[in-house]
Design a protein around this motif. Structure first.
Motif, PDB file in Angstrom:
ATOM      1  N   SER A   1       1.138   2.548   1.980  1.00 25.27           N
ATOM      2  CA  SER A   1       0.692   3.597   2.903  1.00 25.27           C
ATOM      3  C   SER A   1       0.094   2.989   4.168  1.00 25.27           C
ATOM      4  O   SER A   1      -0.302   1.821   4.188  1.00 25.27           O
ATOM      5  CB  SER A   1      -0.332   4.492   2.208  1.00 25.27           C
ATOM      6  OG  SER A   1      -1.450   3.716   1.800  1.00 25.27           O
TER       7      SER A   1
ATOM      8  N   GLU B   1       0.240   4.405  -2.506  1.00 27.46           N
ATOM      9  CA  GLU B   1      -1.174   4.321  -2.162  1.00 27.46           C
ATOM     10  C   GLU B   1      -1.620   2.859  -2.167  1.00 27.46           C
ATOM     11  O   GLU B   1      -1.586   2.186  -3.211  1.00 27.46           O
ATOM     12  CB  GLU B   1      -1.970   5.141  -3.174  1.00 27.46           C
ATOM     13  CG  GLU B   1      -3.444   5.183  -2.889  1.00 27.46           C
ATOM     14  CD  GLU B   1      -4.162   5.978  -3.961  1.00 27.46           C
ATOM     15  OE1 GLU B   1      -4.555   7.110  -3.655  1.00 27.46           O
ATOM     16  OE2 GLU B   1      -4.309   5.456  -5.087  1.00 27.46           O
ATOM     17  N   ARG B   2      -1.998   2.384  -1.016  1.00 25.73           N
ATOM     18  CA  ARG B   2      -2.385   0.981  -0.832  1.00 25.73           C
ATOM     19  C   ARG B   2      -3.551   0.576  -1.745  1.00 25.73           C
ATOM     20  O   ARG B   2      -3.570  -0.513  -2.316  1.00 25.73           O
ATOM     21  CB  ARG B   2      -2.760   0.761   0.628  1.00 25.73           C
ATOM     22  CG  ARG B   2      -3.043  -0.648   1.026  1.00 25.73           C
ATOM     23  CD  ARG B   2      -3.297  -0.754   2.517  1.00 25.73           C
ATOM     24  NE  ARG B   2      -2.130  -0.436   3.309  1.00 25.73           N
ATOM     25  CZ  ARG B   2      -1.213  -1.320   3.678  1.00 25.73           C
ATOM     26  NH1 ARG B   2      -1.338  -2.578   3.324  1.00 25.73           N
ATOM     27  NH2 ARG B   2      -0.181  -0.949   4.408  1.00 25.73           N
ATOM     28  N   GLU B   3      -4.500   1.477  -1.915  1.00 29.73           N
ATOM     29  CA  GLU B   3      -5.715   1.159  -2.654  1.00 29.73           C
ATOM     30  C   GLU B   3      -5.478   0.956  -4.153  1.00 29.73           C
ATOM     31  O   GLU B   3      -6.270   0.288  -4.820  1.00 29.73           O
ATOM     32  CB  GLU B   3      -6.766   2.259  -2.442  1.00 29.73           C
ATOM     33  CG  GLU B   3      -7.254   2.376  -1.010  1.00 29.73           C
ATOM     34  CD  GLU B   3      -6.277   3.101  -0.083  1.00 29.73           C
ATOM     35  OE1 GLU B   3      -6.443   2.975   1.140  1.00 29.73           O
ATOM     36  OE2 GLU B   3      -5.343   3.774  -0.581  1.00 29.73           O
ATOM     37  N   SER B   4      -4.406   1.515  -4.690  1.00 28.49           N
ATOM     38  CA  SER B   4      -4.175   1.386  -6.135  1.00 28.49           C
ATOM     39  C   SER B   4      -3.011   0.451  -6.476  1.00 28.49           C
ATOM     40  O   SER B   4      -2.728   0.225  -7.642  1.00 28.49           O
ATOM     41  CB  SER B   4      -3.923   2.765  -6.761  1.00 28.49           C
ATOM     42  OG  SER B   4      -2.724   3.315  -6.243  1.00 28.49           O
ATOM     43  N   TYR B   5      -2.355  -0.094  -5.481  1.00 28.80           N
ATOM     44  CA  TYR B   5      -1.216  -0.989  -5.723  1.00 28.80           C
ATOM     45  C   TYR B   5      -1.729  -2.372  -6.115  1.00 28.80           C
ATOM     46  O   TYR B   5      -2.641  -2.911  -5.494  1.00 28.80           O
ATOM     47  CB  TYR B   5      -0.341  -1.084  -4.472  1.00 28.80           C
ATOM     48  CG  TYR B   5       0.882  -1.949  -4.651  1.00 28.80           C
ATOM     49  CD1 TYR B   5       1.977  -1.495  -5.364  1.00 28.80           C
ATOM     50  CD2 TYR B   5       0.939  -3.224  -4.108  1.00 28.80           C
ATOM     51  CE1 TYR B   5       3.105  -2.285  -5.543  1.00 28.80           C
ATOM     52  CE2 TYR B   5       2.061  -4.030  -4.266  1.00 28.80           C
ATOM     53  CZ  TYR B   5       3.137  -3.553  -4.987  1.00 28.80           C
ATOM     54  OH  TYR B   5       4.246  -4.340  -5.146  1.00 28.80           O
ATOM     55  N   ALA B   6      -1.136  -2.937  -7.139  1.00 30.67           N
ATOM     56  CA  ALA B   6      -1.495  -4.288  -7.584  1.00 30.67           C
ATOM     57  C   ALA B   6      -0.238  -5.149  -7.655  1.00 30.67           C
ATOM     58  O   ALA B   6       0.833  -4.659  -8.018  1.00 30.67           O
ATOM     59  CB  ALA B   6      -2.171  -4.229  -8.954  1.00 30.67           C
TER      60      ALA B   6
END
Length: 123
Positions: free
Chosen positions: A70, A110-115
């Protein structure tokens, strides 16, 4: 990142999935939107069970879903979509008498939840 999933209908017997994936990856790599080419991951899925519309007339499809982190502008996402559609137009031909539809969808992850982790090969 990014991840590209290419789906195509099984009645495209002459479709060269491997060459098309390479062409799509090359297009993404030269777009200027991704840091390194090794981050571009693509895969292809042939759909044996499919239906295009309601007619029994011969129809086919090729659809690409590009998943990216994102935060990119609508203009950037649109440019990536058009870039990939251009590759599909150049690489995908319909068999005689078959109506072919080509499409591309850009989806944000979603950038914050991507690992992600990279595991280097053992020496």
């Amino acid at each position: 990142m990014p991840h590209l999933t290419l789906e195509y209908s099984a009645n495209l017997s002459a479709f060269d999935a491997a060459a098309t994936l390479l062409a799509l990856n090359e297009s993404l790599a030269t777009s200027g939107h991704f840091a390194v080419e090794i981050d571009i991951k693509s895969r292809c899925v042939r759909r044996d069970a499919f239906q295009v519309g309601t007619s029994s007339e011969p129809r086919a499809f090729v659809h690409a879903t590009l998943s990216i982190l994102s935060g990119r502008t609508l203009e950037t996402r649109r440019a990536l979509s058009e870039r990939l559609l251009s590759v599909l137009k150049a690489r995908c031909g319909a068999p005689s008498g078959v109506h072919l539809q080509l499409s591309v969808q850009v989806v944000e992850i979603e950038r914050e939840s991507y690992a992600k982790a990279a595991v280097e090969p053992a020496a």
